[in-house]
Write a protein that holds these residues in place. Structure first.
Motif, PDB file in Angstrom:
ATOM      1  N   LYS A 128       0.852  -1.177   0.000  1.00  0.00           N
ATOM      2  CA  LYS A 128       0.000   0.000   0.000  1.00  0.00           C
ATOM      3  C   LYS A 128       0.891   1.230   0.000  1.00  0.00           C
ATOM      4  CE  LYS A 128      -4.117   1.832   2.283  1.00  0.00           C
ATOM      5  NZ  LYS A 128      -5.049   1.661   3.430  1.00  0.00           N
ATOM      6  N   GLN A 177       5.350   1.050   0.171  1.00  0.00           N
ATOM      7  CA  GLN A 177       5.068   0.595   1.534  1.00  0.00           C
ATOM      8  C   GLN A 177       4.374  -0.762   1.522  1.00  0.00           C
ATOM      9  OE1 GLN A 177       2.249   2.520   4.677  1.00  0.00           O
ATOM     10  NE2 GLN A 177       4.207   3.605   4.816  1.00  0.00           N
ATOM     11  N   TRP A 178       4.789  -1.610   2.451  1.00  0.00           N
ATOM     12  CA  TRP A 178       4.215  -2.941   2.599  1.00  0.00           C
ATOM     13  C   TRP A 178       3.796  -3.148   4.048  1.00  0.00           C
ATOM     14  CZ3 TRP A 178       8.644  -1.491   0.315  1.00  0.00           C
ATOM     15  CH2 TRP A 178       8.777  -1.710  -1.065  1.00  0.00           C
ATOM     16  N   ARG A 179       2.738  -3.912   4.228  1.00  0.00           N
ATOM     17  CA  ARG A 179       2.250  -4.235   5.563  1.00  0.00           C
ATOM     18  C   ARG A 179       2.185  -5.749   5.720  1.00  0.00           C
ATOM     19  NH1 ARG A 179      -0.736   0.296   7.980  1.00  0.00           N
ATOM     20  NH2 ARG A 179      -0.412   2.094   6.618  1.00  0.00           N
ATOM     21  N   ARG A 233       0.638  -8.278   8.286  1.00  0.00           N
ATOM     22  CA  ARG A 233      -0.237  -8.424   9.441  1.00  0.00           C
ATOM     23  C   ARG A 233       0.060  -9.710  10.195  1.00  0.00           C
ATOM     24  NH1 ARG A 233      -5.049  -5.202   9.263  1.00  0.00           N
ATOM     25  NH2 ARG A 233      -5.253  -3.992   7.340  1.00  0.00           N
ATOM     26  N   HIS A 256       6.559  -0.991  13.804  1.00  0.00           N
ATOM     27  CA  HIS A 256       5.712  -2.107  14.207  1.00  0.00           C
ATOM     28  C   HIS A 256       4.688  -1.638  15.231  1.00  0.00           C
ATOM     29  CE1 HIS A 256       4.618  -5.842  16.439  1.00  0.00           C
ATOM     30  NE2 HIS A 256       4.675  -6.369  15.228  1.00  0.00           N
ATOM     31  N   THR A 272       1.304  -5.503  13.397  1.00  0.00           N
ATOM     32  CA  THR A 272       1.522  -5.253  11.970  1.00  0.00           C
ATOM     33  C   THR A 272       2.891  -4.613  11.768  1.00  0.00           C
ATOM     34  OG1 THR A 272      -0.842  -4.962  11.562  1.00  0.00           O
ATOM     35  CG2 THR A 272       0.677  -4.088   9.908  1.00  0.00           C
ATOM     36  N   ILE A 323       5.181  -2.547   9.340  1.00  0.00           N
ATOM     37  CA  ILE A 323       5.050  -1.625   8.205  1.00  0.00           C
ATOM     38  C   ILE A 323       6.444  -1.319   7.681  1.00  0.00           C
ATOM     39  CG2 ILE A 323       4.207   0.608   7.409  1.00  0.00           C
ATOM     40  CD1 ILE A 323       2.212   0.564   9.717  1.00  0.00           C
ATOM     41  N   THR A 379       8.840   0.513   4.831  1.00  0.00           N
ATOM     42  CA  THR A 379       8.803   1.682   3.952  1.00  0.00           C
ATOM     43  C   THR A 379      10.112   1.805   3.177  1.00  0.00           C
ATOM     44  OG1 THR A 379       7.318   2.856   5.477  1.00  0.00           O
ATOM     45  CG2 THR A 379       8.528   4.189   3.867  1.00  0.00           C
TER      46      THR A 379
END
Length: 208
Positions: free
Chosen positions: A101, A108-110, A112, A166, A170, A172, A174
């Motif tokens: 996302k 950017q990646w997430r 979960r 974090h 999750t 995150i 970047t």
């Protein structure tokens, strides 16, 4: 496979079944029950406040539950449990979910469902394989992923552009977009401004 009887009070959804689609039923409780062909057995779906859930029961006795956000149908949780050789159910194992996302200034990646403290995570760049690497010091998680945008532009990866945070289980990650990517995206946006969409759906491109 043998179909299970669900008794009275269930109605067959119109248009489901027949042409290769799986037959589905809706009961008074609001749960959606569907037979899933092949190796997957069957599934049940239902709604809870703010989310929707689907429960899968596989022919080997293993189970999977998926949770989706109601607002956008985004997958937020997937977990598994399998039967032991003695037939007892094991513990639920939550599967990390990896999504991308981007923002205006960064890729950017997430990820979960990573419950470990921030101190165990590290992110690095492998310039030879042109990928980013996420790992934990407790050896519970490891993942490689590339950045197609950087590959298309044949730009080198810079470890200093990579960072992470974090929160709420999750991770995150970047990667700051380099100037070349920002300029390219700005040019694309400029071209899009020249495109006029007609009311009937046809696209009218302005010519210079």
């Amino acid at each position: 496979m043998t179909r299970r009887s669900y008794g009275r009070g269930r109605r067959r959804e119109p248009g489901v079944g027949g042409s290769g689609r799986r037959p589905a039923y809706v009961g008074g409780s609001g749960r959606r029950t569907a037979y899933v062909g092949g190796p997957t057995g069957r599934s049940n779906g239902w709604a809870e406040p703010g989310k929707k859930k689907v429960h899968y029961l596989f022919l080997d006795g293993s189970e999977m539950v998926e949770e989706y956000e109601v607002s956008n149908d985004q997958l937020i949780v997937r977990k598994w449990r399998r039967k032991s050789q003695l037939g007892s159910h094991g513990h639920w194992q939550v599967e990390p979910i990896f999504t991308r996302k981007d923002t205006k200034t960064s890729f950017q990646w997430r990820i979960r469902n990573l419950p470990y403290p921030k101190k165990v995570y590290s992110t690095t760049v492998d310039p030879d394989q042109r990928c980013c690497i996420v790992r934990t010091s407790n050896k519970k998680y490891y993942k490689k992923f590339n950045i197609p945008d950087m590959d298309r532009c044949r730009l080198p990866l810079d470890n200093s552009a990579l960072s992470f945070t974090h929160a709420n289980n999750t991770l995150i990650i970047t990667y700051q977009k380099p100037t070349e990517i920002l300029q390219l995206e700005q040019e694309v946006l400029w071209e899009l401004k020249k495109v006029k969409v007609a009311e009937d759906g046809d696209v009218d491109c302005k010519t210079q």
